[in-house]
Scaffold this motif. Structure first.
Motif, PDB file in Angstrom:
ATOM      1  N   CYS A  50      65.173  54.187  49.527  1.00 11.48           N
ATOM      2  CA  CYS A  50      65.269  53.253  50.644  1.00 11.48           C
ATOM      3  C   CYS A  50      63.940  52.523  50.789  1.00 11.48           C
ATOM      4  O   CYS A  50      62.873  53.126  50.623  1.00 11.48           O
ATOM      5  CB  CYS A  50      65.600  54.011  51.927  1.00 11.48           C
ATOM      6  SG  CYS A  50      65.805  52.921  53.360  1.00 11.48           S
ATOM      7  N   HIS A  52      62.747  51.543  53.493  1.00 10.72           N
ATOM      8  CA  HIS A  52      62.179  51.889  54.801  1.00 10.72           C
ATOM      9  C   HIS A  52      61.463  53.234  54.792  1.00 10.72           C
ATOM     10  O   HIS A  52      60.533  53.452  55.566  1.00 10.72           O
ATOM     11  CB  HIS A  52      63.281  51.898  55.872  1.00 10.72           C
ATOM     12  CG  HIS A  52      62.786  52.281  57.233  1.00 10.72           C
ATOM     13  ND1 HIS A  52      63.043  53.515  57.784  1.00 10.72           N
ATOM     14  CD2 HIS A  52      62.052  51.591  58.139  1.00 10.72           C
ATOM     15  CE1 HIS A  52      62.478  53.554  58.990  1.00 10.72           C
ATOM     16  NE2 HIS A  52      61.880  52.405  59.224  1.00 10.72           N
ATOM     17  N   CYS A  69      71.733  54.055  54.836  1.00 12.36           N
ATOM     18  CA  CYS A  69      70.711  55.058  54.535  1.00 12.36           C
ATOM     19  C   CYS A  69      70.987  56.349  55.314  1.00 12.36           C
ATOM     20  O   CYS A  69      71.291  56.300  56.505  1.00 12.36           O
ATOM     21  CB  CYS A  69      69.336  54.513  54.881  1.00 12.36           C
ATOM     22  SG  CYS A  69      68.025  55.711  54.596  1.00 12.36           S
ATOM     23  N   GLY A  74      69.682  52.673  58.252  1.00 11.14           N
ATOM     24  CA  GLY A  74      69.482  51.285  57.828  1.00 11.14           C
ATOM     25  C   GLY A  74      70.621  50.908  56.875  1.00 11.14           C
ATOM     26  O   GLY A  74      71.183  51.762  56.190  1.00 11.14           O
ATOM     27  N   PHE A  76      72.161  48.237  53.827  1.00 17.96           N
ATOM     28  CA  PHE A  76      71.874  47.235  52.798  1.00 17.96           C
ATOM     29  C   PHE A  76      73.179  46.805  52.135  1.00 17.96           C
ATOM     30  O   PHE A  76      74.087  47.621  51.951  1.00 17.96           O
ATOM     31  CB  PHE A  76      70.990  47.825  51.695  1.00 17.96           C
ATOM     32  CG  PHE A  76      69.661  48.324  52.150  1.00 17.96           C
ATOM     33  CD1 PHE A  76      68.541  47.501  52.137  1.00 17.96           C
ATOM     34  CD2 PHE A  76      69.512  49.643  52.571  1.00 17.96           C
ATOM     35  CE1 PHE A  76      67.307  47.975  52.538  1.00 17.96           C
ATOM     36  CE2 PHE A  76      68.281  50.133  52.983  1.00 17.96           C
ATOM     37  CZ  PHE A  76      67.172  49.296  52.963  1.00 17.96           C
ATOM     38  N   GLN A  82      70.173  42.836  50.078  1.00 19.55           N
ATOM     39  CA  GLN A  82      69.702  42.327  51.365  1.00 19.55           C
ATOM     40  C   GLN A  82      69.927  43.342  52.490  1.00 19.55           C
ATOM     41  O   GLN A  82      70.992  43.963  52.568  1.00 19.55           O
ATOM     42  CB  GLN A  82      70.432  41.029  51.713  1.00 19.55           C
ATOM     43  CG  GLN A  82      69.988  39.852  50.877  1.00 19.55           C
ATOM     44  CD  GLN A  82      68.489  39.602  50.958  1.00 19.55           C
ATOM     45  OE1 GLN A  82      67.914  39.512  52.039  1.00 19.55           O
ATOM     46  NE2 GLN A  82      67.852  39.516  49.795  1.00 19.55           N
ATOM     47  N   PRO A  83      68.915  43.498  53.360  1.00 14.61           N
ATOM     48  CA  PRO A  83      69.078  44.385  54.509  1.00 14.61           C
ATOM     49  C   PRO A  83      70.060  43.771  55.499  1.00 14.61           C
ATOM     50  O   PRO A  83      70.074  42.557  55.700  1.00 14.61           O
ATOM     51  CB  PRO A  83      67.669  44.462  55.106  1.00 14.61           C
ATOM     52  CG  PRO A  83      66.976  43.236  54.631  1.00 14.61           C
ATOM     53  CD  PRO A  83      67.595  42.875  53.313  1.00 14.61           C
ATOM     54  N   ALA A  88      66.253  48.807  58.366  1.00 15.82           N
ATOM     55  CA  ALA A  88      66.045  48.231  57.042  1.00 15.82           C
ATOM     56  C   ALA A  88      65.623  46.769  57.195  1.00 15.82           C
ATOM     57  O   ALA A  88      66.303  46.002  57.875  1.00 15.82           O
ATOM     58  CB  ALA A  88      67.333  48.332  56.227  1.00 15.82           C
ATOM     59  N   ARG A  89      64.507  46.403  56.604  1.00 15.52           N
ATOM     60  CA  ARG A  89      64.030  45.019  56.702  1.00 15.52           C
ATOM     61  C   ARG A  89      63.675  44.439  55.335  1.00 15.52           C
ATOM     62  O   ARG A  89      63.754  43.242  55.118  1.00 15.52           O
ATOM     63  CB  ARG A  89      62.802  44.934  57.617  1.00 15.52           C
ATOM     64  CG  ARG A  89      63.147  44.983  59.089  1.00 15.52           C
ATOM     65  CD  ARG A  89      61.939  44.715  59.961  1.00 15.52           C
ATOM     66  NE  ARG A  89      60.968  45.814  59.882  1.00 15.52           N
ATOM     67  CZ  ARG A  89      59.759  45.700  59.391  1.00 15.52           C
ATOM     68  NH1 ARG A  89      59.329  44.543  58.942  1.00 15.52           N
ATOM     69  NH2 ARG A  89      58.946  46.742  59.342  1.00 15.52           N
TER      70      ARG A  89
END
Ligand code: FES
Length: 108
Positions: A50, A52, A69, A74, A76, A82-83, A88-89
Motif C-alpha cells: 500500500c 499509505h 487496503c 484506503g 485504489f 489511482q486512489p 489512500a492518496r
C-alpha cells in the motif's frame, strides 16, 4: 534510471490458472512483492505494498475493480492504481503486464 544497468524485459510471472479467480494474488519476483489483480477488465499488476503504509494489498478486499487496503481501508482502482478513498492518496505503482500462452508476464 536504473543503477544496476538492468534492461527491462518481459519476464514470466505466473500462470493464469494459478491466480485466484476474480481476486488479488500475491507474487514475489526477485525482491519485489507484486499484486496480480484479476479484474473485470483483465489482468493488472502493481507493487503489492500500500502507498499509505506497511500493508500488502493482496490481504485486502477486492471486488474486481477496487482493492481495499486491509490496514486503514484506503481504496485504489486496481486497473489504474489511482486512489479512490482516503487515506489512500498516492497512486499505486503499476507494472506493465500482458498475458502470453495463458501466463502473465511483466515488463521489469
Ligand atoms: S496502509 Fe493502506 S490505507 Fe493505510
Amino acid at each position: 534510471m536504473n543503477t544496476q544497468g538492468h534492461q527491462k524485459t518481459w519476464q514470466d510471472l505466473i500462470a493464469l490458472a494459478d491466480l485466484e479467480t476474480g481476486d488479488a494474488t500475491p507474487v514475489t519476483l526477485g525482491r519485489r512483492d507484486l499484486a496480480v489483480f484479476d479484474t473485470v477488465d483483465g489482468i493488472f499488476v502493481s507493487l503489492a505494498r500500500c502507498t499509505h503504509g506497511a500493508a500488502n494489498l493482496c490481504d485486502g478486499y477486492f471486488d474486481g475493480k477496487y482493492i481495499e487496503c486491509p490496514l486503514h481501508q484506503g481504496l485504489f482502482d486496481a486497473r489504474t492504481g489511482q486512489p479512490r478513498a482516503a487515506p489512500a492518496r498516492i497512486p499505486l505503482r503499476m507494472i506493465k503486464a500482458r498475458v502470453v500462452d495463458s501466463r502473465v508476464q511483466v515488463f521489469l
